[in-house]
Scaffold this motif. Structure first.
Motif, PDB file in Angstrom:
ATOM      1  N   LYS A 244     -11.168 -17.944 -14.348  1.00 32.26           N
ATOM      2  CA  LYS A 244     -10.502 -18.964 -13.545  1.00 32.26           C
ATOM      3  C   LYS A 244      -9.592 -19.825 -14.405  1.00 32.26           C
ATOM      4  CE  LYS A 244     -13.885 -19.511  -9.809  1.00 32.26           C
ATOM      5  NZ  LYS A 244     -14.904 -20.399  -9.211  1.00 32.26           N
ATOM      6  N   ASN A 245      -9.889 -19.864 -15.713  1.00 37.15           N
ATOM      7  CA  ASN A 245      -9.083 -20.642 -16.655  1.00 37.15           C
ATOM      8  C   ASN A 245      -8.087 -19.751 -17.390  1.00 37.15           C
ATOM      9  OD1 ASN A 245      -8.349 -23.065 -17.869  1.00 37.15           O
ATOM     10  ND2 ASN A 245      -9.732 -22.765 -19.602  1.00 37.15           N
ATOM     11  N   SER A 246      -7.728 -18.622 -16.721  1.00 32.02           N
ATOM     12  CA  SER A 246      -6.788 -17.666 -17.310  1.00 32.02           C
ATOM     13  C   SER A 246      -5.706 -17.344 -16.298  1.00 32.02           C
ATOM     14  CB  SER A 246      -7.536 -16.385 -17.717  1.00 32.02           C
ATOM     15  OG  SER A 246      -6.643 -15.330 -17.999  1.00 32.02           O
ATOM     16  N   ALA A 247      -4.490 -17.180 -16.780  1.00 30.12           N
ATOM     17  CA  ALA A 247      -3.367 -16.844 -15.896  1.00 30.12           C
ATOM     18  C   ALA A 247      -3.069 -15.350 -15.914  1.00 30.12           C
ATOM     19  CB  ALA A 247      -2.123 -17.628 -16.311  1.00 30.12           C
ATOM     20  N   ALA A 248      -4.063 -14.540 -16.336  1.00 26.91           N
ATOM     21  CA  ALA A 248      -3.831 -13.101 -16.460  1.00 26.91           C
ATOM     22  C   ALA A 248      -3.500 -12.452 -15.118  1.00 26.91           C
ATOM     23  CB  ALA A 248      -5.055 -12.427 -17.083  1.00 26.91           C
ATOM     24  N   VAL A 249      -4.137 -12.933 -14.035  1.00 27.47           N
ATOM     25  CA  VAL A 249      -3.868 -12.361 -12.710  1.00 27.47           C
ATOM     26  C   VAL A 249      -2.400 -12.569 -12.338  1.00 27.47           C
ATOM     27  CG1 VAL A 249      -4.389 -12.545 -10.260  1.00 27.47           C
ATOM     28  CG2 VAL A 249      -6.238 -12.618 -11.917  1.00 27.47           C
ATOM     29  N   PHE A 250      -1.896 -13.785 -12.560  1.00 22.82           N
ATOM     30  CA  PHE A 250      -0.492 -14.073 -12.264  1.00 22.82           C
ATOM     31  C   PHE A 250       0.430 -13.200 -13.107  1.00 22.82           C
ATOM     32  CE2 PHE A 250       3.320 -16.407 -13.630  1.00 22.82           C
ATOM     33  CZ  PHE A 250       3.972 -16.529 -12.416  1.00 22.82           C
ATOM     34  N   LEU A 251       0.128 -13.071 -14.406  1.00 22.57           N
ATOM     35  CA  LEU A 251       0.981 -12.278 -15.295  1.00 22.57           C
ATOM     36  C   LEU A 251       0.951 -10.798 -14.930  1.00 22.57           C
ATOM     37  CD1 LEU A 251       0.318 -13.928 -18.774  1.00 22.57           C
ATOM     38  CD2 LEU A 251       2.288 -14.236 -17.262  1.00 22.57           C
ATOM     39  N   THR A 252      -0.196 -10.326 -14.447  1.00 20.01           N
ATOM     40  CA  THR A 252      -0.282  -8.921 -14.016  1.00 20.01           C
ATOM     41  C   THR A 252       0.667  -8.664 -12.851  1.00 20.01           C
ATOM     42  OG1 THR A 252      -2.595  -8.755 -14.728  1.00 20.01           O
ATOM     43  CG2 THR A 252      -1.819  -7.126 -13.129  1.00 20.01           C
ATOM     44  N   GLY A 253       0.716  -9.602 -11.902  1.00 18.58           N
ATOM     45  CA  GLY A 253       1.658  -9.471 -10.792  1.00 18.58           C
ATOM     46  C   GLY A 253       3.100  -9.475 -11.260  1.00 18.58           C
ATOM     47  N   GLN A 254       3.393 -10.323 -12.236  1.00 16.85           N
ATOM     48  CA  GLN A 254       4.747 -10.362 -12.784  1.00 16.85           C
ATOM     49  C   GLN A 254       5.081  -9.075 -13.532  1.00 16.85           C
ATOM     50  OE1 GLN A 254       6.950 -12.933 -12.062  1.00 16.85           O
ATOM     51  NE2 GLN A 254       5.223 -13.371 -10.706  1.00 16.85           N
ATOM     52  N   LEU A 255       4.071  -8.502 -14.186  1.00 16.89           N
ATOM     53  CA  LEU A 255       4.285  -7.237 -14.896  1.00 16.89           C
ATOM     54  C   LEU A 255       4.662  -6.124 -13.925  1.00 16.89           C
ATOM     55  CD1 LEU A 255       4.148  -5.449 -17.448  1.00 16.89           C
ATOM     56  CD2 LEU A 255       1.698  -5.163 -16.982  1.00 16.89           C
TER      57      LEU A 255
ATOM     58  N   ASN B 106       6.177  -6.462 -11.103  1.00 17.52           N
ATOM     59  CA  ASN B 106       7.573  -6.710 -10.693  1.00 17.52           C
ATOM     60  C   ASN B 106       8.555  -6.276 -11.777  1.00 17.52           C
ATOM     61  OD1 ASN B 106       7.021  -7.789  -8.156  1.00 17.52           O
ATOM     62  ND2 ASN B 106       6.719  -9.847  -8.980  1.00 17.52           N
ATOM     63  N   PHE B 107       8.195  -6.523 -13.035  1.00 17.64           N
ATOM     64  CA  PHE B 107       9.055  -6.147 -14.152  1.00 17.64           C
ATOM     65  C   PHE B 107       9.203  -4.626 -14.252  1.00 17.64           C
ATOM     66  CE2 PHE B 107       9.458  -4.917 -18.660  1.00 17.64           C
ATOM     67  CZ  PHE B 107      10.686  -5.503 -18.954  1.00 17.64           C
ATOM     68  N   ILE B 108       8.077  -3.914 -14.112  1.00 20.15           N
ATOM     69  CA  ILE B 108       8.125  -2.446 -14.168  1.00 20.15           C
ATOM     70  C   ILE B 108       8.974  -1.910 -13.021  1.00 20.15           C
ATOM     71  CG2 ILE B 108       6.756  -0.325 -14.036  1.00 20.15           C
ATOM     72  CD1 ILE B 108       4.436  -1.881 -15.277  1.00 20.15           C
ATOM     73  N   ARG B 109       8.816  -2.514 -11.838  1.00 16.09           N
ATOM     74  CA  ARG B 109       9.601  -2.057 -10.681  1.00 16.09           C
ATOM     75  C   ARG B 109      11.089  -2.220 -10.920  1.00 16.09           C
ATOM     76  NH1 ARG B 109      11.947  -4.805  -6.710  1.00 16.09           N
ATOM     77  NH2 ARG B 109      10.871  -6.737  -7.294  1.00 16.09           N
ATOM     78  N   LYS B 110      11.490  -3.378 -11.422  1.00 13.16           N
ATOM     79  CA  LYS B 110      12.913  -3.636 -11.650  1.00 13.16           C
ATOM     80  C   LYS B 110      13.478  -2.756 -12.758  1.00 13.16           C
ATOM     81  CE  LYS B 110      12.684  -8.432 -10.069  1.00 13.16           C
ATOM     82  NZ  LYS B 110      12.747  -9.866 -10.458  1.00 13.16           N
ATOM     83  N   LEU B 111      12.641  -2.447 -13.750  1.00 10.89           N
ATOM     84  CA  LEU B 111      13.105  -1.670 -14.887  1.00 10.89           C
ATOM     85  C   LEU B 111      13.100  -0.170 -14.610  1.00 10.89           C
ATOM     86  CD1 LEU B 111      13.982  -1.979 -17.899  1.00 10.89           C
ATOM     87  CD2 LEU B 111      11.576  -1.558 -18.499  1.00 10.89           C
ATOM     88  N   ARG B 112      12.033   0.320 -13.948  1.00 10.29           N
ATOM     89  CA  ARG B 112      11.850   1.765 -13.814  1.00 10.29           C
ATOM     90  C   ARG B 112      11.666   2.254 -12.378  1.00 10.29           C
ATOM     91  NH1 ARG B 112       7.218   3.593 -17.663  1.00 10.29           N
ATOM     92  NH2 ARG B 112       8.058   5.615 -17.036  1.00 10.29           N
ATOM     93  N   GLY B 113      11.563   1.332 -11.411  1.00  8.75           N
ATOM     94  CA  GLY B 113      11.450   1.745 -10.015  1.00  8.75           C
ATOM     95  C   GLY B 113      10.023   1.726  -9.503  1.00  8.75           C
ATOM     96  N   HIS B 114       9.889   1.874  -8.160  1.00  9.67           N
ATOM     97  CA  HIS B 114       8.575   1.754  -7.531  1.00  9.67           C
ATOM     98  C   HIS B 114       7.654   2.915  -7.868  1.00  9.67           C
ATOM     99  CE1 HIS B 114      10.664   4.238  -4.455  1.00  9.67           C
ATOM    100  NE2 HIS B 114       9.468   4.743  -4.273  1.00  9.67           N
ATOM    101  N   GLU B 115       8.195   4.115  -8.125  1.00  9.29           N
ATOM    102  CA  GLU B 115       7.331   5.249  -8.469  1.00  9.29           C
ATOM    103  C   GLU B 115       6.645   5.012  -9.814  1.00  9.29           C
ATOM    104  OE1 GLU B 115       6.295   7.941  -7.041  1.00  9.29           O
ATOM    105  OE2 GLU B 115       7.471   7.943  -5.187  1.00  9.29           O
ATOM    106  N   ALA B 116       7.371   4.452 -10.788  1.00 10.02           N
ATOM    107  CA  ALA B 116       6.778   4.153 -12.089  1.00 10.02           C
ATOM    108  C   ALA B 116       5.709   3.070 -11.948  1.00 10.02           C
ATOM    109  CB  ALA B 116       7.853   3.701 -13.079  1.00 10.02           C
ATOM    110  N   THR B 117       5.955   2.090 -11.070  1.00 11.76           N
ATOM    111  CA  THR B 117       4.965   1.042 -10.837  1.00 11.76           C
ATOM    112  C   THR B 117       3.715   1.633 -10.197  1.00 11.76           C
ATOM    113  OG1 THR B 117       6.832  -0.433 -10.403  1.00 11.76           O
ATOM    114  CG2 THR B 117       4.643  -1.259  -9.895  1.00 11.76           C
TER     115      THR B 117
END
Length: 472
Positions: A349-360, A362-373
């Motif tokens: 609960k004192n970690s932002a890893a869940v938020f960063l995972t969601g951002q990751l 999004n980053f993979i999608r923008k860089l390599r597309g939805h199939e790579a995600t």
């Protein structure tokens, strides 16, 4: 075959594309158990007048134009979406119970037709051990996550005691007691740095685990390629929420801590019985989280509004949680599993890893597309041993067309894992569904182990004096 309408195409959300791709395809099954034999005379009318208007996706098919996936509105032939399995007549309840289990396994293996909207209703008008009749909602995960689809389901149901009153849901208030405000700043500074360290570790380890490190093969992880295409079996059990709350209060933890402790202890006991020594193997659970700040379900009308706080769709992230090893000391002290779950969840609960995972994602999608995600999510699931997800259900008993709903549960088909555990609360009970790879795991033995874990934890908790609240 559905008839296409000449309407504007709605772009598919990124998460919908992840969940309906060549690498990953997940389907949600919601099972309603009825107290009385099902009267289906109003089924088609209800689907046309209530279900279809809930969201345009229920009347749309997936198409791809110029490399972009979109939802295309079609004219729905509702009759093609309603199925009635036929079993031999005048057989025992035990026989129909087995037929129901086999039928659920069978339809879990069948892909939804791509030329019509991605949902089906299966009406089973045979009595089982738990119900006089069962209704199965089969919906592709790309239509929405558990929160969205539960909101849609609740839009079709009413309170049994008074249909004019809204359904209500359990409170999600924390047990934490506020301390003196003068100390708040001094507590916040070390908590920030601790949270920063936890975030770096959790996020970094999650990336490594998703890409490189696999759990060991064990009695709950076959590790076979294509495990998502193997048949599955489902078994369910029910616990009293009042008893879970009693454990929570005596140990001064949360309901989530208690449930997680019971599930992990039961899983380790199953592993130990299936293969002595495997209770010490490195095993990870993937906890699927809804990223909305939920205070309760919203109406579907609210969810589909632009800029809604509780939007329709898939809003999820995942957290990789190591399952405690089953040593001799843990066997003698089953409450240690709850205490370890409490420490782990409190730390996260004192970690932002869940938020960063969601951002990751999004980053993979923008860089390599939805199939790579989708491949990244598939790898994350495959490298862990089990998935855990839960939903909050209503406090009051529900009815569908004035027919009382005795119980409900949901399962997910398609993840590349040998075991998934799903939970939902309903009318003072917690229903747990265990879905396993057929031929590799025994769902009834796992069920027995989880029930035994609940019993020993409950009995041990009763020996603990509840904490006293001191007045400041």
């Amino acid at each position: 075959m559905e008839v296409e309408k000449d309407e504007v195409l709605e772009p598919m959300s990124p998460s919908a594309q992840y969940l309906k791709s060549s690498a990953l395809s997940l389907t949600i099954f919601g099972v309603l158990e009825f107290e009385i034999p099902i009267d289906d005379s109003m089924a088609i009318t209800l689907l046309k007048d209530v279900f279809l208007p809930i969201n345009p996706r229920f009347s749309s098919i997936m198409i791809e134009k110029k490399g972009v996936r979109k939802w295309k509105k079609v004219e729905v032939k509702v009759e093609e979406h309603v199925l009635y399995p036929m079993f031999p007549s005048e057989m025992s309840v035990e026989y129909y119970d087995e037929c129901f289990t086999e039928y659920l396994s069978k339809i879990a293996m069948e892909e939804l037709p791509q030329n019509r909207p991605l949902w089906e209703i299966h009406i089973i008008k045979y009595p089982t051990k738990n119900a006089a009749g069962n209704l199965i909602f089969k919906l592709h995960h790309s239509l929405g996550d558990g929160y969205s689809l539960m909101g849609a389901l609740l839009s079709c149901l009413q309170r049994l005691d008074n249909p004019l009153l809204p359904l209500t849901f359990p409170s999600r208030q924390s047990n934490a007691r506020p301390g003196p405000r003068s100390n708040a700043f001094f507590k916040r500074v070390p908590r920030f740095f601790t949270g920063l360290v936890h975030t770096i570790y959790d996020f970094g380890w999650g990336m490594i685990k998703s890409s490189l490190v696999k759990d060991e093969r064990s009695p709950i992880r076959s590790g076979e390629d294509g495990v998502e295409f193997n048949p599955i079996l489902t078994s369910t059990t029910t616990f009293s929420i009042d008893q879970l709350k009693e454990i929570k209060n005596r140990l001064d933890v949360t309901i989530n801590d208690v449930i997680t402790g019971i599930i992990t202890l039961g899983t380790r006991l199953y592993m130990h019985k299936a293969s002595p020594g495997s209770g010490l193997s490195k095993t990870t659970a993937l906890v699927l989280l809804n990223t909305r700040a939920i205070g309760g379900y919203r109406s579907v009308d609210e969810m589909v509004k632009p800029n809604s706080e509780m939007t329709w769709g898939n809003r999820f992230a995942f957290l990789q949680v190591p399952i405690p090893k089953l040593t001799e000391s843990e066997l003698q002290n089953p409450l240690s599993f709850i205490k370890k779950a409490h420490r782990t969840i409190k730390r996260q609960k004192n970690s932002a890893a869940v938020f960063l995972t969601g951002q990751l994602l999004n980053f993979i999608r923008k860089l390599r597309g939805h199939e790579a995600t989708a491949r990244y999510i598939h790898s994350t699931l495959k490298n862990t041993s089990m998935a855990i997800s839960n939903l909050i259900g209503p406090v009051e008993q529900m009815a569908l067309a004035n027919q009382p709903v005795k119980g409900l549960y949901f399962v997910v088909a398609g993840p590349p894992q040998s075991l998934s555990v799903t939970m939902i609360s309903y009318v003072g009970k917690l229903r747990i569904a265990m879905t396993v790879e057929e031929g590799f795991m025994d769902p009834n033995k796992l069920k027995s182990c989880i029930e035994y874990a609940f019993d020993v934890i409950y009995k041990a908790a009763l020996q603990v004096e509840p904490p006293t609240t001191t007045k400041s």
